[in-house]
Motif scaffolding. Sequence first.
Motif, PDB file in Angstrom:
ATOM      1  N   VAL A  82       0.816  -4.893  -3.881  1.00 28.92           N
ATOM      2  CA  VAL A  82       0.569  -4.369  -2.536  1.00 28.92           C
ATOM      3  C   VAL A  82       1.048  -2.921  -2.466  1.00 28.92           C
ATOM      4  CG1 VAL A  82       0.824  -6.640  -1.445  1.00 28.92           C
ATOM      5  CG2 VAL A  82       2.801  -5.108  -1.571  1.00 28.92           C
ATOM      6  N   MET A  84       2.585  -1.028   0.810  1.00 30.55           N
ATOM      7  CA  MET A  84       2.909  -1.050   2.240  1.00 30.55           C
ATOM      8  C   MET A  84       2.783   0.328   2.886  1.00 30.55           C
ATOM      9  SD  MET A  84       3.462  -4.180   2.958  1.00 30.55           S
ATOM     10  CE  MET A  84       4.023  -5.745   2.258  1.00 30.55           C
ATOM     11  N   GLY A  88      -4.549   0.631   4.377  1.00 35.07           N
ATOM     12  CA  GLY A  88      -5.440  -0.517   4.337  1.00 35.07           C
ATOM     13  C   GLY A  88      -6.876  -0.117   4.606  1.00 35.07           C
ATOM     14  N   ARG A 111       2.827  -3.574   8.993  1.00 32.65           N
ATOM     15  CA  ARG A 111       2.091  -4.084   7.837  1.00 32.65           C
ATOM     16  C   ARG A 111       2.898  -5.145   7.103  1.00 32.65           C
ATOM     17  NH1 ARG A 111       1.169   2.123   6.030  1.00 32.65           N
ATOM     18  NH2 ARG A 111      -0.268   2.720   7.700  1.00 32.65           N
ATOM     19  N   THR A 115       1.904  -9.097   6.624  1.00 32.11           N
ATOM     20  CA  THR A 115       1.875  -9.708   5.300  1.00 32.11           C
ATOM     21  C   THR A 115       2.651 -11.018   5.294  1.00 32.11           C
ATOM     22  OG1 THR A 115       1.702  -7.512   4.299  1.00 32.11           O
ATOM     23  CG2 THR A 115       2.405  -9.313   2.868  1.00 32.11           C
ATOM     24  N   CYS A 334      -3.601  -4.930  -1.277  1.00 29.85           N
ATOM     25  CA  CYS A 334      -3.586  -4.655   0.160  1.00 29.85           C
ATOM     26  C   CYS A 334      -2.817  -3.358   0.393  1.00 29.85           C
ATOM     27  CB  CYS A 334      -2.952  -5.816   0.933  1.00 29.85           C
ATOM     28  SG  CYS A 334      -4.080  -7.212   1.131  1.00 29.85           S
ATOM     29  N   GLY A 335      -3.370  -2.550   1.240  1.00 29.89           N
ATOM     30  CA  GLY A 335      -2.965  -1.155   1.360  1.00 29.89           C
ATOM     31  C   GLY A 335      -4.179  -0.307   1.037  1.00 29.89           C
ATOM     32  N   HIS A 339      -4.417  -4.902   5.186  1.00 31.30           N
ATOM     33  CA  HIS A 339      -3.164  -5.653   5.238  1.00 31.30           C
ATOM     34  C   HIS A 339      -3.343  -6.950   6.027  1.00 31.30           C
ATOM     35  CE1 HIS A 339      -0.546  -2.656   3.410  1.00 31.30           C
ATOM     36  NE2 HIS A 339      -1.155  -1.725   4.114  1.00 31.30           N
ATOM     37  N   ASN A 342      -4.106 -11.185   2.703  1.00 30.42           N
ATOM     38  CA  ASN A 342      -3.731 -11.398   1.303  1.00 30.42           C
ATOM     39  C   ASN A 342      -4.297 -12.671   0.692  1.00 30.42           C
ATOM     40  OD1 ASN A 342      -1.609 -10.051   3.043  1.00 30.42           O
ATOM     41  ND2 ASN A 342      -0.962  -9.321   1.030  1.00 30.42           N
TER      42      ASN A 342
END
Length: 426
Positions: A82, A84, A88, A111, A115, A334-335, A339, A342
């Motif tokens: 990911v 953060m 996204g 975010r 998650t 994700c990012g 976000h 997942n």
Amino acid sequence: MITGPTNEATAAPASAVPLLFHNGLLIDGRGGEPVRDGAVLVEDGLVRWAGPGAERPELPAGTREMDVRGDAILPGFIDCHVHMAAPGGALDHAQLGAMPRSLRTFLSAPRMRQTLFAGVTTARDLGGADAGHRKAVDDGLLVGPRLLVAIAMLSPTGGHGDFRAGTDDGVTDPTMSRLADGVDDCRRAVRDLLRKGADCIKVAATGGVWSPTDQPDDDGFLEDEIRTITEIAAGHRGKRVAAHAQGRGGILNAVRGGVASVEHGYEIDDEAIDLMLERGTFLVPTLTTANTDPDPLKAASWAYAKKKHWQAVARRHIPHAIERGVRVAMGTDCGIAEHGTNLRELAYLVESGMTPMGAILAGTSEAAELLGLAHEIGTLEPGKRADLVIARGNPLTDIASLGKPENVLLVAKDGVPYKDTDGLAA
């Protein structure tokens, strides 16, 4: 009140009350048959017992019993890839680099909460989050998954971490990447990241989509540079290296250089598969981002073209690696992808040839093995951290249901419920 906050961005206190989740479909992360009328007993943040409800032990005094009404009880999921700090969507590194670091940190907070609420209780951030993000979660300042951080990706000049366009001599964004060239420079750079508190190291073994001056099948760091980095990381309490590697040549360099995981791996072939099977190297295919179409109104034209091409490459090659039995751990990117989505990754893994149980293991026990945390998380077994998810229905017959956050009814980390949609722990 024993539950953590479900609406406020503050941390939950440790629960002093034992909890029994019962009358559920127990999928414990070990790969065996699911247990109907399954139950999990949680005490002091740990799993004390898990199994058929009819065999449950005598409960500690004051245990609160929660009937999950036939829904699934699963280990908390682990996302091994990911970002953060990234929004996204289409990634504008110039805009991100110009943003004050404090603002990026504030923007990462919701975010991280998204998650966790999606069912991810542990995440490995491979560029953007630093040791402060990890500590903020550990100390209860932020609600989010337990974090392992790489801090920034190491990249050669002109590689995937070099976001300077053309002949621009500006400084690349240190939040997402650091440049190094040659073995000596790699030694210095990896030691600097370890000094700053990195739990793992990420290297650019190939070019990428969002970097302006390379292609995903260009080699990044070469084998000797990667081996230097992996050896230094291993000498710091066995820390592991993840390699951004999309093209075939860079995948081979990364595996030969001793990385623990190949991230993306879109052009993986039989030579690379043979080597990964021999060495036990994990593949983190990030199919969520591979199945997320770029926005042509936001992505630069060169990035849009690369993204579309390499999405197709991934869809051709990843199923073959799965068929041949390469070890897979869940990671989403994700990012870059949205976000909080997942667990869509699980359905994409099944579309690529995994069984639903295999996909769940990729997101639980296999991911824990990759991160070196299998002794703490990844399965619902006595003595492990009580990270668990209650999800609507049976994911073994409808794996895509887990990818919809509204079907994730309860998320507990270290035995404390943070999300509790139906008030099971109220």
